[in-house]
Design an enzyme around this catalytic site. Structure first.
Site, PDB file in Angstrom:
ATOM      1  CB  SER A  42       8.583  -2.844   7.800  1.00 25.64           C
ATOM      2  OG  SER A  42       9.528  -2.082   8.540  1.00 25.64           O
ATOM      3  CE1 TYR A  87      11.741  -7.251   9.356  1.00 30.52           C
ATOM      4  CE2 TYR A  87      11.960  -4.943   8.753  1.00 30.52           C
ATOM      5  CZ  TYR A  87      11.269  -5.952   9.398  1.00 30.52           C
ATOM      6  OH  TYR A  87      10.109  -5.666  10.078  1.00 30.52           O
TER       7      TYR A  87
END
Ligand code: NAD
Length: 260
Positions: free
Chosen positions: A142, A155
């Site tokens: 990401s 995350y």
């Protein structure tokens, strides 16, 4: 392009994983779809891909929160199809909260599914790839593998960890026909992001369009979501024969986010 190759895509019943599995099948790969459920719909997804693209496709249930199931996914796929050429570690979940309120159980789940699962699937796939003298590992990280945002401690930690794992595995396998890279998407409109849009609309009281432009895509200079097809295309490049010397790197598809 991928005829004769077997591709395992974790977390591929929805969103980015499903788009990658479809794109690989469209180019001739045998694909193994995966999630933690075991419904008729899951198996029908694989059957639909097989029928649409004239390839073999299977759905194998395995919970990426469970180490033994991560390894079993690869072993079952390799036993069934005789190889494990391409591994796409895509399964991922999100949860947003300030660090001092972050539920321990959510932290553990995010680290397990978004990071530790890739360690286990890679460890299981590498012996097959070494033996074949060919392998392509693509980790779906990401922009949050390269940059931080508040309230996403688990995350961001998991995705930074995944980028580190990518580089380490690349070094261990350099020169052996096996590459390991990460795709770093910015925001892509999938169920994972849809939840964040709804939460942020509730928090801010803004309408959907303003929330997307000014809140969700605040850090994405293009002010456009990356598409599923664009993430799949980046993944297919890294899985292709032409990417043989591309290893240990990140490919950002983020509308300019990490250029800042
Ligand atoms: P999604 O929610 O649409 O799909 C996630 C997939 O993972 C689903 O198939 C789900 O069933 C599966 N999954 C969840 N928990 C699992 C488990 N325990 N075991 C096996 N499978 C499991 O999400 P998405 O947006 O397509 O995200 C896919 C990946 O892309 C994730 O790793 C995510 O972090 C990453 N990513 C997404 C975006 C985005 O904007 N959507 C941006 C950057 C990175």
């Amino acid at each position: 392009m991928f005829a004769g190759k077997i591709a395992i895509v974790t977390g591929s019943t929805s969103g980015i994983g499903l788009a990658i599995a479809e794109a690989l099948a469209a180019k001739g790969a045998t694909v193994v779809l995966n999630s933690f459920s075991d419904t008729e719909k899951d198996h029908a997804l694989a059957a639909g891909i097989a029928a649409r693209y004239g390839v073999e496709a299977a759905y194998i249930r395995a919970d990426m929160a469970k180490p033994a199931e991560c390894r079993a996914l690869v072993e079952l796929a390799a036993r069934r199809f005789g190889r494990a050429d391409i591994l796409v570690n895509n399964a991922g979940i999100q949860f947003v909260a300030p660090v001092e309120e972050f539920p321990v159980e959510r932290w553990d789940a995010i680290i397990a599914i978004n990071l530790t699962s890739a360690f286990h699937t890679i460890a299981a796939a590498v012996p097959h790839m070494r033996k074949a003298g060919f392998g392509r590992i693509v980790n779906i990280a990401s922009a949050h593998g390269l940059r931080a945002s508040p309230n996403k401690s688990a995350y961001v930690a998991a995705k930074h960890g995944l980028v580190g794992l990518t580089k380490t595995v690349a070094l261990e396998l350099a020169g052996r026909g096996v590459t390991c890279n990460a795709v770093c998407p910015g925001f892509v409109l999938t169920p994972l992001v849809e939840t964040q849009i709804i939460d942020r609309m509730a928090e801010t009281g803004l309408d959907r369009e303003t929330t997307i432009r000014d809140v969700i895509l605040q850090k994405q200079p293009s002010k456009q979501f990356a598409s599923l097809e664009e993430i799949a295309a980046a993944t297919l490049f890294l899985a292709s024969p032409e990417a043989a010397q591309v290893t240990g790197t990140t490919l950002s598809v983020d509308g300019g986010w990490t250029a800042q």
